[in-house]
Design a protein around this motif. Structure first.
Motif, PDB file in Angstrom:
ATOM      1  N   VAL A 170       6.918 -28.987  -4.618  1.00 15.77           N
ATOM      2  CA  VAL A 170       7.038 -27.597  -4.173  1.00 15.77           C
ATOM      3  C   VAL A 170       5.724 -27.123  -3.571  1.00 15.77           C
ATOM      4  O   VAL A 170       4.638 -27.594  -3.944  1.00 15.77           O
ATOM      5  N   GLN A 171       5.838 -26.194  -2.622  1.00 13.94           N
ATOM      6  CA  GLN A 171       4.671 -25.642  -1.949  1.00 13.94           C
ATOM      7  C   GLN A 171       4.402 -24.217  -2.444  1.00 13.94           C
ATOM      8  O   GLN A 171       5.287 -23.548  -2.980  1.00 13.94           O
ATOM      9  N   GLN A 222       6.995 -21.129  -2.434  1.00 17.07           N
ATOM     10  CA  GLN A 222       8.383 -21.602  -2.365  1.00 17.07           C
ATOM     11  C   GLN A 222       9.213 -20.980  -3.481  1.00 17.07           C
ATOM     12  O   GLN A 222       8.769 -20.848  -4.622  1.00 17.07           O
ATOM     13  N   ARG A 229       8.538 -17.503  -7.440  1.00 16.89           N
ATOM     14  CA  ARG A 229       7.994 -18.445  -6.469  1.00 16.89           C
ATOM     15  C   ARG A 229       6.850 -19.256  -7.063  1.00 16.89           C
ATOM     16  O   ARG A 229       6.187 -18.821  -8.010  1.00 16.89           O
TER      17      ARG A 229
END
Length: 666
Positions: free
Chosen positions: A619-620, A623, A638
């Protein structure tokens, strides 16, 4: 006049309507869901009817169930409050067909002005300045993106049938438009049973100012001044005041007359509100009309002396307005702080639970100041996850804006709430903020002044010194009582010392106390002295003191070696020690907090709507990981940084408590 009315609502607004009905000699009927069986509005009403399960879409907004309650009790009229069915034309139509009066506008006015898309078109046809936007219905997220690009970012995505901040999102780019469209659509369907969405230009740096109108069925319409509602978070109002510190009389008159003209153009009757955004040059643009009583109506009542609920009831009964425009005088200034069951230290996320302590300040009204608290809860009651998180509206009035703010400061300091997260500290911080005090505010106030969220307040050195002096005097009183109870003061075998070191907010004050029968004089090492007087006794949770003749109110509880004290948005651990104890305490190592950097914790009690990732995903930062729904609002959680998902502990549909682990990262 009506003999019996039913209130098709719950919480503080139901209680508010009951108070006026009682004053008018009208019997009241409450309706309630499973979750509200012990609610305050149920206890206050003359009769109460159960209408179904806790979710609003199975109880409060089911028209057939409300109509059955009306028939069962023989109510002659219905007050809808705000939210729920208050702007539902089908409900007004059902009442009309049953021969029951609707304490609100005609269904035609609701249809024309309650629907934000239709109301915009009518305003444009009436040559009212409106914000650029797309008034047609939007089919899907990609169409939302296309329209947003044409209007130009940022845009506001709004539920057509919305209100109270529900179903509203600001999008700054294509991704935000896609996400905002879907979340707004979901919230709109859940809260209003209507998932239609429209998009308009989001005007940066605006003020949100609204005009209160009152119209009867005989062609009369007046406006009762304006309300400034610019202190908002997530498009939800937090602080309101009347009048606005920004408007001049010329602009007020123009906005008021335009609001009345718009109301009369659609045959409006009852109380209603026309909302505007106002730019820095006092140009105003029609935003929407709320065809109901507003949450913030008490500030208008406080500066005009007009009971809006009473006027609504009289208009619904067919009476003419006795008030003329020339009768409306704006007297003094009023403030409203909305008390929400939400944690400002966690990004204002909802909080639920039992109110283990709920003690509002005493209500009063004099020519020097007033305190009013509209509430729908009580100590020991439960705050439910099913409804709006607002539990009270604390209002103050004063001859000037500065007076109203000062009364609000003291009232907030005196308001005791325990058992849930709440926003009282934040409201207190706003009242002391220089920009708010000056009146230099916009709807971006919270976003600009608290960009990293609310983390409490750093009090000034002067305020800390006053609190330290008070804590020392209070500690001395507690020590004397403890010594007397234990018997160690018999025959003067033990005396309570005069020298103390008070530590709070990372600052230490060395003080010497000289006490007498009326209070204590606390001398600091720099030579300054503070005179402290109070009737506080150990065990009292609210300390009302005077320091050098000025009021100081502290929420207080005992902790080891001192007190936990809360004041003006600051939450302080105050340690009062002898000089030797302070010397030793300085050598103690600081306890480190547990490392939760590799965990996603549930920030609020709520329902997992969906999980967007799976084990093994990279995951960034930023995200979407999952969506949690609480109190009718969807919250997208997020990623704070890059990482790899190693474990997911929940599935969609699960209810979680605060701080439960949702997922873990490598």
């Amino acid at each position: 006049m009506f003999k019996k009315i039913l209130i098709a609502n719950r919480g503080e607004i139901a209680c508010r309507v009951i108070k006026t009905a009682r004053k008018m000699g009208i019997k009241t009927v409450a309706i309630y869901s499973d979750a509200d069986a012990q609610a305050l509005h149920v206890q206050m009403a003359d009769e109460a009817v159960h209408i179904g399960p806790a979710p609003a879409n199975q109880s409060y907004i089911v028209i057939d169930k409300v109509m059955a309650a009306i028939k069962e009790t023989g109510a002659e009229a219905v007050h809808p409050g705000y939210g729920f069915l208050s702007e539902n034309a089908k409900f007004a139509e059902a009442l009309e067909a049953a021969g029951v009066a609707f304490i609100g506008p005609p269904k035609g006015a609701i249809e024309k002005m309650g629907d934000k898309i239709t109301s915009k078109k009518i305003a444009q046809e009436a040559k009212v300045s409106t914000v650029p936007g797309h008034m047609g219905l939007i089919e899907d997220a990609e169409e939302a993106v296309k329209i947003s690009k044409e209007i130009g970012y940022p845009v506001m995505i709004k539920a057509s049938a919305g209100g109270g901040g529900k179903g509203m999102r600001i999008a700054w780019d294509d991704d935000g438009a896609r996400e905002g469209f879907q979340s707004s659509k979901n919230e709109a369907a859940s809260s209003f049973g209507d998932d239609r969405i429209f998009i308009e230009k989001f005007v940066t740096q605006p003020r949100h100012i609204e005009i209160q109108v009152l119209a009867d069925a005989h062609g009369n319409c007046i406006y009762l001044g304006e309300r400034e509602c610019s202190i908002q978070r997530r498009q939800q109002k937090v602080i309101e005041e009347a009048p606005s510190p920004f408007l001049d009389e010329k602009t007020r008159k123009a906005m008021g007359e335009q609001s009345c003209a718009l109301a009369q153009a659609v045959g409006y009757t009852s109380a209603g509100t026309v909302e505007f955004i106002v730019d820095g040059d006092r140009n105003f643009y029609f935003l929407e009309m709320n065809t109901r009583l507003q949450v913030e109506h008490p500030v208008t009542e406080l500066i005009t002396g007009v009971d809006l609920v009473e006027q609504m009831i009289r208009v619904a009964y067919g009476e003419k307005l006795k008030l003329k425009q020339k009768d409306i005088k704006l007297n003094g200034w009023a403030m409203e702080s909305r008390l929400y069951a939400e944690d400002p230290y966690r990004g204002f996320l909802p909080s639920i639970g039992r109110l283990t302590r709920y003690r509002p300040p005493e209500e009063k009204h004099t020519d020097k100041g007033a305190v009013r608290n509209d509430t729908g809860v009580y100590e020991g009651g439960e705050i439910s996850m099913y409804y709006d998180p607002m539990i009270a509206k604390l209002c103050t009035w004063g001859p000037t804006r500065a007076d109203a703010i000062e009364h609000m400061r003291v009232a907030l300091d005196s308001f005791e709430v325990e058992g849930i997260g709440h926003n009282l500290p934040f409201c207190a911080a706003v009242m002391d903020h220089p920009k708010f005090v000056s009146g230099d505010i916009t709807t971006a106030f919270i976003e600009e002044e608290y960009p990293d969220g609310f983390e409490g307040v750093e009090l000034s050195q002067e305020t800390l010194a006053r609190i330290a002096s008070s804590a020392a005097a209070m500690h001395r009183v507690a020590e004397i009582r403890r010594a007397r109870i234990s018997g160690t003061m018999d025959n003067h075998r033990r005396k309570v010392g005069k020298d103390w070191v008070v530590t709070l907010q990372g600052v230490s004050f060395e003080v010497k106390i000289k006490a007498d029968k009326k209070g204590a004089t606390v001398k600091h090492v720099d030579g300054t002295k503070h005179r402290v007087t109070s009737k506080w006794t150990p065990g009292q949770s609210l300390a009302k003191l005077k320091v050098d003749g000025k009021k100081l109110v502290l929420k207080t509880e005992k902790i080891s070696g001192g007190f936990r004290m809360r004041h003006r948005g600051a939450d302080l651990k105050v340690h009062v020690r002898t000089p030797r104890q302070a010397e030793l305490a300085a050598l103690m190592p600081e306890k480190l907090a547990a490392d939760t950097s590799k965990l996603l914790l549930c920030p609020m009690p709520g329902l997992i709507v969906k999980v967007d990732v799976k084990v093994g995903d990279e995951v960034q930062e930023g995200q979407a990981l999952c969506t949690v729904e609480a109190m009718k609002m969807e919250n997208i959680l997020r990623a704070e940084r890059k990482g790899k998902v190693s474990k997911i502990n929940v599935d969609a549909g699960e209810n979680l408590a605060v701080d439960e682990i949702i997922m873990e990262f490598e």
